[in-house]
Design an enzyme around this catalytic site. Structure first.
Site, PDB file in Angstrom:
ATOM      1  CB  THR A  88      -1.057   0.004   1.034  1.00 53.00           C
ATOM      2  OG1 THR A  88      -1.625  -0.684   1.205  1.00 53.00           O
ATOM      3  CG2 THR A  88      -1.900   0.636   1.216  1.00 53.00           C
ATOM      4  NE  ARG A 172      -0.349   0.784   4.873  1.00 48.08           N
ATOM      5  CZ  ARG A 172      -1.435   0.157   5.417  1.00 48.08           C
ATOM      6  NH1 ARG A 172      -1.805   0.530   6.930  1.00 48.08           N
ATOM      7  NH2 ARG A 172      -2.018  -1.015   5.185  1.00 48.08           N
ATOM      8  CG  ASP A 298      -6.147  -4.066   0.924  1.00 47.48           C
ATOM      9  OD1 ASP A 298      -5.246  -4.576   0.191  1.00 47.48           O
ATOM     10  OD2 ASP A 298      -5.137  -3.676   2.627  1.00 47.48           O
ATOM     11  CG  HIS A 344      -1.567  -3.443  -3.498  1.00 43.90           C
ATOM     12  ND1 HIS A 344      -2.629  -4.191  -3.237  1.00 43.90           N
ATOM     13  CD2 HIS A 344      -1.637  -2.409  -2.311  1.00 43.90           C
ATOM     14  CE1 HIS A 344      -3.144  -3.139  -2.195  1.00 43.90           C
ATOM     15  NE2 HIS A 344      -2.261  -3.044  -1.440  1.00 43.90           N
TER      16      HIS A 344
HETATM   17 ZN    ZN Z   1      -3.164  -1.468  -0.703  1.00 48.57          ZN
END
Ligand code: ZN
Length: 558
Positions: A88, A172, A298, A344
Site C-alpha cells: 500500500t 499511509r 483491500d 497494487h
Molecule cells: Zn493497499
C-alpha cells in the site's frame, strides 16, 4: 478540432504571459475557450486500494455509476505498479509523485533499521520515528520518509492559493497521496477520523465522526447483492471459517466491521464531499487537489479473498460511492479532472483458487520466518548475537542482518541466509543489496521486466534489506488463515502489479489504450494538463495523452 482553432489562439494570447510555473487562473476562463482546453480547477485523484486489473476486467461491464462514467474517459486497463514490493505505501507513493519506490524511498509498508534504538527495529512508512511518542505499532504520522514531492506539493510550491486535501481510511494512503504540504488530511483510527499531529479536526470531520458513530452504534442490515453477484455466492471453507457468502450485516459497535466494508468507503466519500463543499475546492483562485483513497476493497480482499460475493457487492457499492462523489462536484459546477488507479492488485485465497482451475496456488510453507532462518544460519555458521540475528516483516520481501556483527561475520551470515532461502522450494529468486545496487533503473515495458528489475524498482540502498526475497507465482504468504487475513498481495507477479488507470475530463474524447503504462505516468499526465513546469528528469514516468481527439493533452495550448 479545427473549429476550436481561434479559441485556442485566443487562449494563447490571454495565457501566454505566464512563463514561470503557474496554475492558470482566470485567463483561460474567458468566453469562447473550449472547456477541454482550459486548466481544470480541481484534480480529483482516486485510489482504490487493491483494485487489480483483473477485478476491473471482471466487473467493468456491470458498472452503472461513477466507474461507468470514468470508462467513458481514457481507459488504460493495463497500468503497472511496476516494482516488486506491491504494498500500500509504495503503491500510493507512486500515484502523485511520478517516481518509483526506489526514488520515493517508500520501499514497503514497514522496513527495518537495525541501527535504530527501538527494540523491534521496525519503521513504519508514514511515521516520524524521531518523535519519542512514535512506535512501530502506534506511529506518529508524518510524510518525512517520502523523498519526493507529490502533485499537491508541487502545485502549492508554485502557488500558495492551491489547497491540497487527502482523505482515506488509511493514514499511509492519505499521506503518500497528499505529501508534505497537506492542508486537510484525514484517516480512520480507533473508530473515528483523525488528522495530522497538532491539528484540529475541521467541522466536516467532526460531523463525519458523529454520523459514523451513530451508524456503528446502531449496526446495519446486510447489503443487497445485484443479480450479477449471485453466481459468486459459494461457501469456501478455510479452517473453521466459511467465506464467500458474506453480505456485510453490521453488528452494533463493530467499528472494524464498519470500516472494512462498503460503508467505510461511503464514509470516506462523504467526508471528501463535505470538505470539498466546505472549502469550496475547485472554486478558489488556483487549481486544488483532492486525493481520496478507498480502502474497503483491500480490507475485503484480505478478509474474504477477491472472488466471492463479498468482493462483488463491494464493486457494486464502490461504483455507487464514486458516482456520488462525481455527482457532488457536478452539482457545484466544478471544472475537474479525475485520475483513478490503485496502489497494487491482489490475489484470491488458495482454497478457492484450487477449485477454480488454479491448483498450483498454495499457502507459504514453513522455513522462511526470521526465527527459522536464524536457526538455519546459526547451524551453518555457529554465529549468534545478543538480540535478533535476522529481521524481516514476513516470509518474503526485505531481510536484514544484525549490525552488531563484524564485517566478516556479516558476510558469512548473509551467505548462509542466501543459501537457506534459495533452498526453499517456494522461493523464486533472492537478490542481495549489492546485486540490486549494481543494476540500472529498469525501463521499457514493465510487463517484460525480469524479477531483478522489478526488485530494483523498489530498492533503496539506505532502507532496503540486505536480501530481497521473492516467492514463486501463486504462493500466498499467509501460512495460517485460521484467523485474520486469508488472502493478500505484495508479490512481484502481475496479479499484484497490474492495475487499471482511468482518466476523465469533460470534453475529452474517450479512448482505450490496452498497451502497458505505469502508475508513475499519472503525475506527469496531470502536470501537463495543469501546465505545471517540472524540471526534466523529475518524474520517472511520462505524460499520457488522455484526449482521444486530435488534441494532445500533453501539449495543451499555451
Ligand atoms: Zn493497499
Amino acid at each position: 478540432m479545427r473549429s476550436n482553432f481561434r479559441s485556442i489562439a485566443l487562449a494563447a494570447v490571454l495565457g501566454c504571459a505566464s512563463v514561470v510555473p503557474v496554475v492558470a487562473k482566470e485567463q483561460d476562463a474567458a468566453p469562447g475557450v473550449p472547456e477541454a482546453s482550459r486548466v481544470p480547477r480541481l484534480v480529483l485523484a482516486i485510489s482504490v486500494d487493491q483494485l487489480s486489473a483483473d477485478l476491473f476486467a471482471e466487473y467493468r461491464r456491470f458498472f452503472t455509476a461513477g466507474l461507468k462514467r470514468l470508462q467513458e474517459g481514457a481507459v488504460f486497463p493495463s497500468g503497472f505498479q511496476s516494482h516488486a514490493a506491491t504494498e500500500t505505501c509504495p503503491g500510493h507513493a507512486t500515484l502523485l509523485t511520478g517516481v518509483r519506490p526506489a526514488r520515493s524511498g517508500i520501499i514497503a509498508n514497514y522496513w527495518f533499521d537495525p541501527a535504530i534504538r527501538r527494540a523491534d527495529k521496525r519503521i513504519y512508512c508514514s511515521e516520524d520515528e524521531r518523535d519519542p511518542r512514535s512506535t512501530s505499532t502506534d506511529p506518529v504520522i508524518s510524510a518525512r520518509h517520502l523523498k519526493a514531492q507529490t502533485l499537491g506539493d508541487r502545485l502549492k510550491a508554485a502557488d500558495r492559493a492551491v489547497r491540497n486535501v487527502a482523505v482515506s481510511a488509511k493514514d499511509r494512503a492519505a499521506i503518500m497521496m497528499g505529501g508534505h504540504a497537506i492542508d486537510q488530511g484525514y484517516w480512520w483510527k480507533d473508530g473515528a477520523f483523525t488528522t495530522l499531529p497538532g491539528r484540529k479536526l475541521a467541522p466536516e470531520a467532526v460531523a463525519a465522526n458523529a454520523s459514523a458513530a451513530r451508524l456503528i452504534a446502531a449496526g446495519a442490515q446486510a447489503l443487497p447483492a445485484p443479480f450479477w453477484c449471485e453466481p459468486r455466492e459459494r461457501a469456501i471453507h478455510v479452517g473453521k471459517r466459511a467465506l464467500g457468502t458474506g453480505r456485510f450485516a453490521l453488528d452494533p459497535r463493530d467499528g472494524q466491521g464498519f470500516v472494512a466494508s462498503p460503508r467505510g468507503d461511503a464514509a470516506v466519500a462523504d467526508l471528501a464531499i463535505a470538505l470539498a463543499a466546505g472549502m469550496k475546492l475547485g472554486q478558489g483562485e488556483a487549481t486544488d487537489v483532492l486525493s481520496v483513497s478507498f480502502s474497503a476493497t483491500d480490507y475485503i480482499g484480505h478478509a474474504f479473498g477477491t472472488e466471492g460475493i463479498e468482493m462483488c457487492i463491494q464493486m457494486a457499492e464502490l461504483d455507487r460511492t464514486i458516482g456520488r462523489l462525481l455527482d457532488s462536484l457536478d452539482g457545484r459546477g466544478i471544472d475537474y479532472v479525475v485520475a483513478l488507479s490503485a496502489d497494487h492488485g491482489g490475489f484470491d485465497l488458495p482454497e478457492r483458487l484450487a477449485q477454480q482451475a488454479l491448483p498450483a496456488a498454495a499457502r507459504v510453507s514453513a522455513g522462511l520466518s526470521p526465527e527459522e532462518l536464524t536457526a538455519a544460519v546459526k547451524a551453518k555458521t555457529g554465529i549468534a548475537v545478543a538480540g535478533d540475528l535476522i529481521y524481516s516483516d514476513g516470509p518474503f520481501g526485505d531481510f536484514y542482518v544484525s549490525r552488531s556483527l563484524s564485517p566478516a561475520d556479516r558476510d558469512r551470515v548473509l551467505a548462509a541466509l542466501v543459501e537457506a532461502v534459495e533452498a526453499h522450494p517456494q522461493v523464486a529468486q533472492a537478490f542481495t543489496a549489492e546485486q540490486l545496487s549494481a543494476l540500472p533503473m529498469p525501463s521499457g515495458s514493465p510487463q517484460d521486466w525480469t524479477l531483478a528489475q522489478r526488485a530494483r524498482g523498489s530498492f533503496d540502498r539506505e532502507r532496503s534489506g540486505d536480501l530481497v526475497v521473492l516467492l514463486k507465482r501463486g504462493v500466498v504468504p499467509i501460512a495460517d488463515p485460521s484467523h485474520g487475513a486469508v488472502a493478500t498481495h505484495g508479490s512481484p507477479w502481475d496479479y499484484d502489479r497490474r492495475v487499471p488507470i482511468l482518466f476523465w475530463r469533460r470534453g475529452f474524447k474517450g479512448m482505450e489504450q490496452p498497451a502497458p503504462v505505469e502508475t508513475i505516468d499519472i503525475a506527469p499526465t496531470l502536470a501537463a494538463l495543469l501546465r505545471l513546469n517540472v524540471a526534466e528528469g523529475d518524474f520517472d514516468g511520462r505524460c499520457l495523452d488522455i484526449d482521444g481527439s486530435e488534441r494532445n493533452s500533453c501539449r495543451p495550448p499555451q
